[in-house]
Design a protein around this motif. Structure first.
Motif, mmCIF file in Angstrom:
data_model
loop_
_atom_site.group_PDB
_atom_site.id
_atom_site.type_symbol
_atom_site.label_atom_id
_atom_site.label_comp_id
_atom_site.label_asym_id
_atom_site.label_seq_id
_atom_site.Cartn_x
_atom_site.Cartn_y
_atom_site.Cartn_z
ATOM 1 N N ILE A 180 0.845 -1.195 0.000
ATOM 2 C CA ILE A 180 0.000 0.000 0.000
ATOM 3 C C ILE A 180 0.881 1.246 0.000
ATOM 4 N N ASP A 181 1.894 1.268 0.861
ATOM 5 C CA ASP A 181 2.788 2.425 0.928
ATOM 6 C C ASP A 181 3.574 2.604 -0.360
ATOM 7 N N PHE A 182 3.977 1.474 -0.970
ATOM 8 C CA PHE A 182 4.620 1.524 -2.282
ATOM 9 C C PHE A 182 3.665 0.855 -3.265
ATOM 10 N N PRO A 183 2.797 1.643 -3.901
ATOM 11 C CA PRO A 183 1.645 1.070 -4.620
ATOM 12 C C PRO A 183 2.006 0.356 -5.918
ATOM 13 N N ILE A 184 2.371 -0.903 -5.794
ATOM 14 C CA ILE A 184 2.613 -1.722 -6.974
ATOM 15 C C ILE A 184 1.270 -2.000 -7.641
ATOM 16 N N PRO A 185 1.145 -1.773 -8.940
ATOM 17 C CA PRO A 185 -0.149 -1.954 -9.609
ATOM 18 C C PRO A 185 -0.601 -3.415 -9.639
ATOM 19 N N SER A 186 -1.887 -3.588 -9.839
ATOM 20 C CA SER A 186 -2.412 -4.922 -10.080
ATOM 21 C C SER A 186 -1.739 -5.490 -11.323
ATOM 22 N N LYS A 187 -1.686 -6.812 -11.370
ATOM 23 C CA LYS A 187 -1.037 -7.554 -12.454
ATOM 24 C C LYS A 187 0.477 -7.398 -12.447
ATOM 25 N N ASP A 188 1.033 -6.648 -11.435
ATOM 26 C CA ASP A 188 2.467 -6.631 -11.184
ATOM 27 C C ASP A 188 2.750 -7.293 -9.836
ATOM 28 N N ASN A 189 1.859 -8.197 -9.404
ATOM 29 C CA ASN A 189 1.854 -8.786 -8.069
ATOM 30 C C ASN A 189 1.567 -7.722 -7.015
ATOM 31 N N ASP A 263 -19.649 -24.864 5.013
ATOM 32 C CA ASP A 263 -18.581 -24.254 5.812
ATOM 33 C C ASP A 263 -17.257 -24.197 5.065
ATOM 34 N N ASP A 264 -17.222 -24.738 3.858
ATOM 35 C CA ASP A 264 -15.986 -24.763 3.075
ATOM 36 C C ASP A 264 -15.887 -23.537 2.175
ATOM 37 N N MET A 265 -14.659 -23.154 1.866
ATOM 38 C CA MET A 265 -14.417 -22.059 0.928
ATOM 39 C C MET A 265 -13.834 -22.616 -0.367
ATOM 40 N N LEU A 266 -14.496 -22.336 -1.480
ATOM 41 C CA LEU A 266 -13.985 -22.692 -2.798
ATOM 42 C C LEU A 266 -13.188 -21.520 -3.348
ATOM 43 N N ILE A 267 -12.077 -21.828 -3.999
ATOM 44 C CA ILE A 267 -11.164 -20.794 -4.485
ATOM 45 C C ILE A 267 -10.778 -21.091 -5.931
ATOM 46 N N ILE A 268 -11.020 -20.130 -6.818
ATOM 47 C CA ILE A 268 -10.401 -20.173 -8.142
ATOM 48 C C ILE A 268 -9.053 -19.482 -8.023
ATOM 49 N N ALA A 269 -7.995 -20.165 -8.439
ATOM 50 C CA ALA A 269 -6.645 -19.615 -8.384
ATOM 51 C C ALA A 269 -6.093 -19.473 -9.790
ATOM 52 N N GLY A 270 -5.330 -18.393 -9.998
ATOM 53 C CA GLY A 270 -4.731 -18.160 -11.299
ATOM 54 C C GLY A 270 -3.517 -17.258 -11.169
ATOM 55 N N PRO A 271 -2.850 -16.951 -12.283
ATOM 56 C CA PRO A 271 -1.637 -16.135 -12.234
ATOM 57 C C PRO A 271 -1.908 -14.741 -11.663
ATOM 58 N N THR A 272 -0.911 -14.210 -10.950
ATOM 59 C CA THR A 272 -1.023 -12.834 -10.458
ATOM 60 C C THR A 272 -0.673 -11.844 -11.557
ATOM 61 N N MET A 273 0.243 -12.214 -12.428
ATOM 62 C CA MET A 273 0.756 -11.293 -13.441
ATOM 63 C C MET A 273 -0.124 -11.335 -14.687
ATOM 64 N N ASP A 274 0.199 -10.472 -15.625
ATOM 65 C CA ASP A 274 -0.588 -10.353 -16.846
ATOM 66 C C ASP A 274 -0.074 -11.352 -17.881
ATOM 67 N N HIS A 275 -0.352 -12.636 -17.609
ATOM 68 C CA HIS A 275 0.049 -13.669 -18.562
ATOM 69 C C HIS A 275 -0.871 -14.870 -18.399
ATOM 70 N N ASP A 276 -0.875 -15.730 -19.400
ATOM 71 C CA ASP A 276 -1.669 -16.944 -19.340
ATOM 72 C C ASP A 276 -0.971 -17.976 -18.465
#
Length: 359
Positions: A180-189, A263-276
């Protein structure tokens, strides 16, 4: 080893032929299913949420748009909300913006202007919205007295100079504060919310980024109404903290969507960066029983890898997730896609969602 999910069925989504619908079909990023059968969806660049209703077997249509400004106070009337999470609970439709900054995309002509664009970071104030709106009879309402849940009122998390109380609460956090203090943009992790689940007073926010040494983050908060239209954060920790953190090792992937299943949490997971890359479905077992900060990994008993979602280069980013029983299977989920592949679309205003059986 990657495991392929079992595709039970497909669902057809029909949108109206208006000026925004063609863009909407290509940018779905969140979904929620209400008990009355209404399917609510959100998109990246709009200032509204959209309702579809069942019009046939596995067909949703009768598209209606609801402008968020009619129910909650916006930061402005222009910036996109970048809706990345939606959930229905106890009479409310909840939504969240990404709370992220963004890096300008180069135009691709390899000029000095492209270099300047790549160095430019932009902020849309409406991305810091997190709110709830009463839903009844397939419509959104500013307020409504529900026979089961009492008086329901539309509200959003209190705004601050830094965006919202959520940002203020996390600024000094040892794990998330530096992003937050060093605002790295989304898709840059960078700091980027892309999942939302709600149960009673508990709100869970899934982060696409940052991923810390392979661990993605779910932040838990309990918003409460402090004045008409305004939510604050309740203290939920023994140390007076207004949030909890749940770290989840998802093979180094970030969170793209959350959905509660019992009571379970389902999670879709995928890349943080801008790539397939790989997109996978996980399950956190007995997640709602957690009442303190936690850390989970696939080699324990609390986190299960379920299956990989089909990989399509440059398309079909799985982002919407709802429990959707079909064909006699109670344990099934519907998955919606951002940037859908052309074969998923039927004309300009219709597209197919997938329904998978849960192991």
């Amino acid at each position: 080893m990657p495991t392929e999910g079992f595709l039970l069925s497909r669902v057809l989504l029909r949108f109206d032929h208006d000026s925004d619908a063609e863009d909407l079909v290509g940018e779905l990023s969140a979904a929620a299913l209400a008990p009355d059968g209404s399917l609510w969806v959100g998109a990246d660049e709009l200032l509204s949420v959209e309702r579809l209703t069942p019009v046939g077997h596995n067909i949703f249509g009768e598209h209606t748009t609801f402008a968020l400004k009619d129910y909650v106070e916006m930061f402005d009337d222009e910036d996109e909300v970048d809706i990345e999470g939606m959930a229905y609970d106890a009479g409310y439709l909840w939504f969240t913006g990404s709370h992220s900054s963004k890096r300008k995309k180069p135009k691709g002509d390899e000029t000095s202007e492209d270099l300047e664009r790549l160095a430019r970071i932009a902020y849309d104030d409406n991305r810091y919205l997190l709110g709830r709106i009463p839903q009844h009879g397939g419509a959104l309402l500013a307020s409504y007295r529900d026979p089961d849940h009492g008086e329901l009122t539309a509200a959003s998390l209190q705004k601050t100079d830094h965006g919202s109380l959520l940002i203020d609460a996390l600024r000094d956090d040892a794990h998330l504060g530096p992003f937050i203090d060093f605002p790295i943009p989304s898709k840059d992790n960078g700091f980027d919310i892309e999942g939302l689940a709600v149960k009673n007073d508990r709100v869970f926010l899934g982060f696409r980024g940052p991923v810390l040494r392979g661990y993605a983050v779910i932040v838990e908060i309990e918003p409460e109404l402090s004045s008409p239209g305004v939510l604050t954060l309740k203290q939920i920790g023994d140390d007076g903290a207004r949030y909890r953190k749940h770290f989840v090792r998802l093979d180094g992937l970030g969170i793209r969507e959350l959905c509660l299943h019992g009571d379970d949490m389902l999670i879709i997971a995928g890349p943080t960066m801008d790539h397939d890359g790989a997109m996978r479905l996980f399950r956190l077992n007995d997640f709602l029983e957690l009442d303190e900060n936690s850390l989970s990994a696939p080699d324990g008993d609390d986190l299960d890898y379920l299956f990989d979602l089909p990989y399509v280069a440059g398309a079909d980013q799985a982002e919407g997730l709802v429990v959707y029983p079909v064909l006699g299977e109670e344990n099934a989920v519907m998955i919606l896609h951002d940037d859908p592949h052309p074969r998923r679309r039927r004309g300009k205003y219709e597209l197919y969602a997938d329904v998978y059986r849960l192991p």
